[in-house]
Motif scaffolding. Structure first.
Motif, short mmCIF file in Angstrom:
data_model
loop_
_atom_site.label_atom_id
_atom_site.label_comp_id
_atom_site.label_asym_id
_atom_site.label_seq_id
_atom_site.Cartn_x
_atom_site.Cartn_y
_atom_site.Cartn_z
N LEU A 93 0.12 57.20 -7.01
CA LEU A 93 1.17 58.18 -7.21
C LEU A 93 2.41 57.71 -6.48
O LEU A 93 2.41 57.54 -5.27
N VAL A 94 3.47 57.46 -7.23
CA VAL A 94 4.71 56.95 -6.66
C VAL A 94 5.83 57.91 -7.03
O VAL A 94 6.03 58.22 -8.20
N PHE A 95 6.54 58.39 -6.00
CA PHE A 95 7.71 59.23 -6.23
C PHE A 95 8.95 58.36 -6.19
O PHE A 95 9.16 57.60 -5.24
N ARG A 96 9.77 58.47 -7.19
CA ARG A 96 11.01 57.70 -7.24
C ARG A 96 12.16 58.65 -7.49
O ARG A 96 12.06 59.55 -8.31
N SER A 97 13.24 58.41 -6.80
CA SER A 97 14.44 59.19 -7.04
C SER A 97 15.27 58.47 -8.10
O SER A 97 15.25 57.25 -8.19
N PRO A 98 15.98 59.22 -8.92
CA PRO A 98 16.77 58.57 -9.95
C PRO A 98 17.90 57.75 -9.34
O PRO A 98 18.40 58.06 -8.26
N GLU A 99 18.29 56.73 -10.04
CA GLU A 99 19.37 55.85 -9.55
C GLU A 99 20.67 56.64 -9.43
O GLU A 99 21.39 56.54 -8.46
#
Length: 130
Positions: A93-99
């Motif tokens: 599970l990887v949380f990424r913030s939008p660019e």
């Protein structure tokens, strides 16, 4: 062409679904085929000559048991499915913030009043106004 192993697996699943769908009709079939034996040996009222049960008590008990078993199996399947979803560790599970956040520059509203007629015929032919 489908490989032979997949055909057998598919056939097995189809047979399992058919058995599950035909549990209660098979109970009725078993009752009809062994009616005399059930009346003579398995009926609750076999010692009472006045009762005209003819094994219906045994049939009702078997149908209730089959329905309870089906409900328990459905509950176990649902719980196993929930646990499998929660415990799924196949993907990290990887949380990424939008660019960057993009907002639309213009907002367009398309509103047409329902009180304005669109054609001259709609002014003439309409239901009576109350």
């Amino acid at each position: 062409m489908i490989p032979l192993g997949k055909q057998w697996i598919t056939l097995g699943f189809v047979l399992l679904m058919l058995v599950k769908a035909w549990v209660i009709p098979l109970v009725y079939l078993d009752y009809e085929l062994r009616k005399e034996y059930i009346i003579a040996n398995l009926c609750v009222n076999r010692g009472n000559p006045i009762a005209v049960c003819e094994g219906a008590c045994y049939l009702a008990k078997k149908i209730v048991d089959a329905k309870k078993q089906d409900e328990r199996q459905a509950e176990r399947t649902y719980m196993a499915h929930l646990l499998f979803q929660v415990m799924d560790t196949g993907k990290p599970l990887v949380f990424r913030s939008p660019e960057r956040f993009e907002m639309p520059l213009t907002v367009v509203f398309k509103y047409t009043s329902p009180f304005l007629s669109r054609t001259p015929i709609a002014d003439i032919f309409h239901p009576p106004l109350v």
